[in-house]
Design a protein around this motif. Sequence first.
Motif, mmCIF file in Angstrom:
data_model
loop_
_atom_site.group_PDB
_atom_site.id
_atom_site.type_symbol
_atom_site.label_atom_id
_atom_site.label_comp_id
_atom_site.label_asym_id
_atom_site.label_seq_id
_atom_site.Cartn_x
_atom_site.Cartn_y
_atom_site.Cartn_z
ATOM 1 N N ALA A 90 0.837 -1.202 0.000
ATOM 2 C CA ALA A 90 0.000 0.000 0.000
ATOM 3 C C ALA A 90 0.871 1.250 0.000
ATOM 4 N N ASP A 126 0.833 -3.118 5.258
ATOM 5 C CA ASP A 126 -0.413 -2.929 4.512
ATOM 6 C C ASP A 126 -0.202 -3.227 3.031
ATOM 7 N N TYR A 127 -1.164 -3.984 2.462
ATOM 8 C CA TYR A 127 -1.066 -4.396 1.067
ATOM 9 C C TYR A 127 -2.382 -4.135 0.322
ATOM 10 N N PHE A 169 -7.863 -3.427 0.251
ATOM 11 C CA PHE A 169 -6.829 -3.089 1.236
ATOM 12 C C PHE A 169 -6.776 -4.191 2.295
ATOM 13 N N TYR A 170 -5.572 -4.656 2.603
ATOM 14 C CA TYR A 170 -5.424 -5.698 3.627
ATOM 15 C C TYR A 170 -4.234 -5.389 4.519
ATOM 16 N N SER A 171 -4.508 -5.331 5.815
ATOM 17 C CA SER A 171 -3.449 -5.075 6.786
ATOM 18 C C SER A 171 -2.915 -6.426 7.274
ATOM 19 N N ASN A 228 -1.115 -8.217 9.543
ATOM 20 C CA ASN A 228 -0.508 -8.096 10.868
ATOM 21 C C ASN A 228 -0.751 -9.336 11.725
#
Length: 200
Positions: free
Chosen positions: A54, A83-84, A100-102, A104
């Motif tokens: 991201a 973040d991606y 959006f994908y975090s 973690n």
Amino acid sequence: MKKIFIYVILPFICFSFFSCASKPSFTGKGDLCGLVIDENNTPVKEAVIYCQAADEKKLLVHPKPVLTNESGLFVFYGLPSGDYILSGEKNNFLKIEPVFYSFNDRTKIICIQTKSFKAAVLNAEELLCMGQAEEAGELLRGIVCEPDSAEALYIQSYLFYTEKNEAAKEKLISVLRNQHSTKNPFFAEYAEKLEEVNNE
């Protein structure tokens, strides 16, 4: 007794709640896993999935696209936490718009839903019936197809009803009339009917 509860037990309960609710995190690298399903929650195999950071200045990673397996699962190996943006496509399915994908938590997988060709076209038909031609056109243009395939020509025939511009309608008719008219005579005949409708 009430004071003991407020000063001793209540803070313990709050601490337990917030520690469970907080997101687990990790440092270093891990495998980013996901699942792609269709409108019936059926796994979509052989979908191409793309992944990019991201914030590319922060995460200098450029993973290669991967394919989903028989179970609709995909894995990007050895990605640093962060973040991606995930996206993807498969022929005769609605394009997977950027998500959006975090990343973690290495124990979780992201589930991404798309629509099959049939479901997307039916959805577009519903939108057209409700007078939402612009939304229907946007949906139809989001379906991934092989160029000049029967599915692509089918979409072109539907797009005719979403267009307001006469020149665009004429172009769609021309596409249907000229491309693969011998292999798909239906579309050539349909183009003639559309031309009649357009001239009324």
